[in-house]
Design a protein around this motif. Sequence first.
Motif, PDB file in Angstrom:
ATOM      1  N   LEU A 227      -0.422 -10.155 -12.027  1.00  0.00           N
ATOM      2  CA  LEU A 227       0.446  -9.620 -11.352  1.00  0.00           C
ATOM      3  C   LEU A 227       1.549  -8.478 -10.741  1.00  0.00           C
ATOM      4  CD1 LEU A 227      -2.283 -10.362  -7.972  1.00  0.00           C
ATOM      5  CD2 LEU A 227      -2.948  -8.285  -8.942  1.00  0.00           C
ATOM      6  N   ARG A 228       2.064  -9.790 -11.053  1.00  0.00           N
ATOM      7  CA  ARG A 228       3.879 -10.349 -10.256  1.00  0.00           C
ATOM      8  C   ARG A 228       4.573  -9.320 -11.447  1.00  0.00           C
ATOM      9  NH1 ARG A 228       4.326 -16.557  -9.181  1.00  0.00           N
ATOM     10  NH2 ARG A 228       3.224 -15.893  -6.731  1.00  0.00           N
ATOM     11  N   GLY A 229       3.476  -9.658 -12.406  1.00  0.00           N
ATOM     12  CA  GLY A 229       4.088  -8.800 -13.718  1.00  0.00           C
ATOM     13  C   GLY A 229       3.963  -6.889 -13.858  1.00  0.00           C
ATOM     14  N   MET A 230       3.218  -6.648 -12.991  1.00  0.00           N
ATOM     15  CA  MET A 230       3.167  -4.880 -12.165  1.00  0.00           C
ATOM     16  C   MET A 230       4.287  -4.366 -11.961  1.00  0.00           C
ATOM     17  SD  MET A 230      -1.158  -5.550 -11.795  1.00  0.00           S
ATOM     18  CE  MET A 230      -2.259  -5.823 -12.876  1.00  0.00           C
ATOM     19  N   GLN A 231       4.146  -3.558 -11.850  1.00  0.00           N
ATOM     20  CA  GLN A 231       5.021  -2.314 -10.883  1.00  0.00           C
ATOM     21  C   GLN A 231       4.320  -1.801  -9.237  1.00  0.00           C
ATOM     22  OE1 GLN A 231       8.404  -1.224 -11.651  1.00  0.00           O
ATOM     23  NE2 GLN A 231       7.813  -2.725 -13.348  1.00  0.00           N
ATOM     24  N   LEU A 232       4.299  -3.595  -9.119  1.00  0.00           N
ATOM     25  CA  LEU A 232       3.755  -2.875  -6.842  1.00  0.00           C
ATOM     26  C   LEU A 232       4.996  -3.029  -5.888  1.00  0.00           C
ATOM     27  CD1 LEU A 232       1.325  -6.306  -7.503  1.00  0.00           C
ATOM     28  CD2 LEU A 232       0.625  -3.578  -8.347  1.00  0.00           C
ATOM     29  N   LYS A 233       4.818  -2.595  -4.792  1.00  0.00           N
ATOM     30  CA  LYS A 233       5.541  -2.326  -4.536  1.00  0.00           C
ATOM     31  C   LYS A 233       5.470  -3.654  -3.342  1.00  0.00           C
ATOM     32  CE  LYS A 233       3.816   1.726  -1.998  1.00  0.00           C
ATOM     33  NZ  LYS A 233       3.732   2.894  -0.534  1.00  0.00           N
ATOM     34  N   LYS A 234       5.182  -4.546  -3.896  1.00  0.00           N
ATOM     35  CA  LYS A 234       4.694  -6.124  -2.832  1.00  0.00           C
ATOM     36  C   LYS A 234       4.621  -7.009  -3.417  1.00  0.00           C
ATOM     37  CE  LYS A 234       6.084  -9.865  -0.124  1.00  0.00           C
ATOM     38  NZ  LYS A 234       4.807 -10.740  -0.991  1.00  0.00           N
ATOM     39  N   LEU A 235       5.139  -7.945  -4.623  1.00  0.00           N
ATOM     40  CA  LEU A 235       4.356  -8.980  -5.631  1.00  0.00           C
ATOM     41  C   LEU A 235       4.580  -9.905  -4.639  1.00  0.00           C
ATOM     42  CD1 LEU A 235       6.927  -8.778  -7.799  1.00  0.00           C
ATOM     43  CD2 LEU A 235       5.063  -7.784  -8.251  1.00  0.00           C
ATOM     44  N   PRO A 236       3.336 -10.471  -5.461  1.00  0.00           N
ATOM     45  CA  PRO A 236       1.966 -11.813  -4.449  1.00  0.00           C
ATOM     46  C   PRO A 236       3.478 -12.977  -3.990  1.00  0.00           C
ATOM     47  CG  PRO A 236       1.480 -11.362  -6.547  1.00  0.00           C
ATOM     48  CD  PRO A 236       2.182 -10.101  -6.463  1.00  0.00           C
ATOM     49  N   SER A 237       3.582 -13.680  -3.341  1.00  0.00           N
ATOM     50  CA  SER A 237       4.382 -14.438  -3.344  1.00  0.00           C
ATOM     51  C   SER A 237       3.515 -15.941  -3.000  1.00  0.00           C
ATOM     52  CB  SER A 237       5.115 -14.927  -1.644  1.00  0.00           C
ATOM     53  OG  SER A 237       3.782 -15.222  -0.520  1.00  0.00           O
ATOM     54  N   VAL A 238       4.394 -17.238  -3.273  1.00  0.00           N
ATOM     55  CA  VAL A 238       3.656 -18.559  -3.082  1.00  0.00           C
ATOM     56  C   VAL A 238       2.863 -18.451  -2.038  1.00  0.00           C
ATOM     57  CG1 VAL A 238       3.961 -20.610  -3.799  1.00  0.00           C
ATOM     58  CG2 VAL A 238       5.479 -18.933  -4.777  1.00  0.00           C
ATOM     59  N   ALA A 239       3.237 -18.113  -1.335  1.00  0.00           N
ATOM     60  CA  ALA A 239       2.659 -18.228   0.179  1.00  0.00           C
ATOM     61  C   ALA A 239       1.458 -17.623  -0.579  1.00  0.00           C
ATOM     62  CB  ALA A 239       3.328 -17.897   1.411  1.00  0.00           C
ATOM     63  N   GLU A 240       1.267 -16.568  -0.377  1.00  0.00           N
ATOM     64  CA  GLU A 240      -0.299 -15.808  -0.514  1.00  0.00           C
ATOM     65  C   GLU A 240      -1.351 -16.489  -1.737  1.00  0.00           C
ATOM     66  OE1 GLU A 240       1.647 -11.647   0.993  1.00  0.00           O
ATOM     67  OE2 GLU A 240       2.388 -12.350  -1.422  1.00  0.00           O
ATOM     68  N   SER A 241      -0.592 -17.028  -2.820  1.00  0.00           N
ATOM     69  CA  SER A 241      -1.291 -17.741  -3.473  1.00  0.00           C
ATOM     70  C   SER A 241      -2.124 -18.806  -2.407  1.00  0.00           C
ATOM     71  CB  SER A 241      -0.263 -17.918  -4.831  1.00  0.00           C
ATOM     72  OG  SER A 241       0.286 -17.349  -5.377  1.00  0.00           O
ATOM     73  N   ILE A 242      -1.354 -19.685  -2.113  1.00  0.00           N
ATOM     74  CA  ILE A 242      -1.789 -20.331  -1.513  1.00  0.00           C
ATOM     75  C   ILE A 242      -3.017 -19.946  -0.353  1.00  0.00           C
ATOM     76  CG2 ILE A 242      -1.620 -22.695  -0.085  1.00  0.00           C
ATOM     77  CD1 ILE A 242       1.603 -22.862  -0.718  1.00  0.00           C
ATOM     78  N   ASP A 243      -2.563 -19.493   0.309  1.00  0.00           N
ATOM     79  CA  ASP A 243      -4.114 -18.456   0.957  1.00  0.00           C
ATOM     80  C   ASP A 243      -4.964 -17.878   0.199  1.00  0.00           C
ATOM     81  OD1 ASP A 243      -2.105 -18.877   3.891  1.00  0.00           O
ATOM     82  OD2 ASP A 243      -1.211 -16.620   3.161  1.00  0.00           O
TER      83      ASP A 243
END
Length: 303
Positions: free
Chosen positions: A245-261
């Motif tokens: 996902l972080r390699g895609m052209q997204l408005k907001k890349l997922p954070s580490v906190a969101e990985s934990i969530d």
Amino acid sequence: MGTESAVQEPIFTSVDDVIERLATTGYLADKATATSVFLADRLGKPLLIEGPAGVGKTELARAVAQTADAELVRLQCYEGVDEARALYEWNHAKQILRIQASSRASEATGNSAQHGWEETKANVFTEEFLLSRPLLTAIRRADPTVLLIDETDKADVEIEGLLLEVLSDFAVTVPELGTITASRKPFVVLTSNATRELSEALKRRCLYLHLDFPDEELERRILASRVPQLSASVAAQLVRIVHVLRGMQLKKLPSVAESIDWGRTLLALGLQDLDETTVRATLGVVLKHQADHQRALAELKLA
């Protein structure tokens, strides 16, 4: 109103000590991060941390505060934040009440208006009426303190000038009270998402650290630390998808906190696998824009 030169008592004994003690708070630091924290502590210099949103910049300041058993004092920057919100302001409502009370007392005792005003003016510009904001609060504290100046790049340029003045001498001048100098330097962390370039003058005052998203191995370790009940296989699946996902052209890349969530979400739902159905059902935990959902589902071939 303070000592001539502030001191900063060291928190850490070595780079390895930084790594070990931050780990006890759940913050897993790599060697570069730990080295920057150690040098900021040992040299008594502010640490400027730059990087995308969600990589743990603010969390690092919290972890240092927890490790040092220090108070975290936070100045949240935003467009329009001014000196009154950053340094101090006077409690005008309370001052007016005191002035009114003094005026009535002067009339009752027959004192002249001029004499009454001079006495009142001396009384209303005292500590009793001073509202201390984050910068002044951190400078006045005698106990261990971590001063977090968060999202510095969102503040106006004028605030940078104020920060230069305060961080150079660790002193604040209140015209009515004099100069207040720190007796104990706070450990200072400035964060920036790099939405604009900070001034060279401010950068010269700081040590610099760039934080990026962790690699897969480190993120798996972070997940294991923060969500220990999550199986290693599911954690590995989750981290692989997040990195795609972080390699895609997204408005907001997922954070580490969101990985934990996301890991905690899977546990809460009792899910043991990140199959296509689960990803579609829980993608909202890590992606918060509809356009990002659509792009991710298409590129993951789940649409």
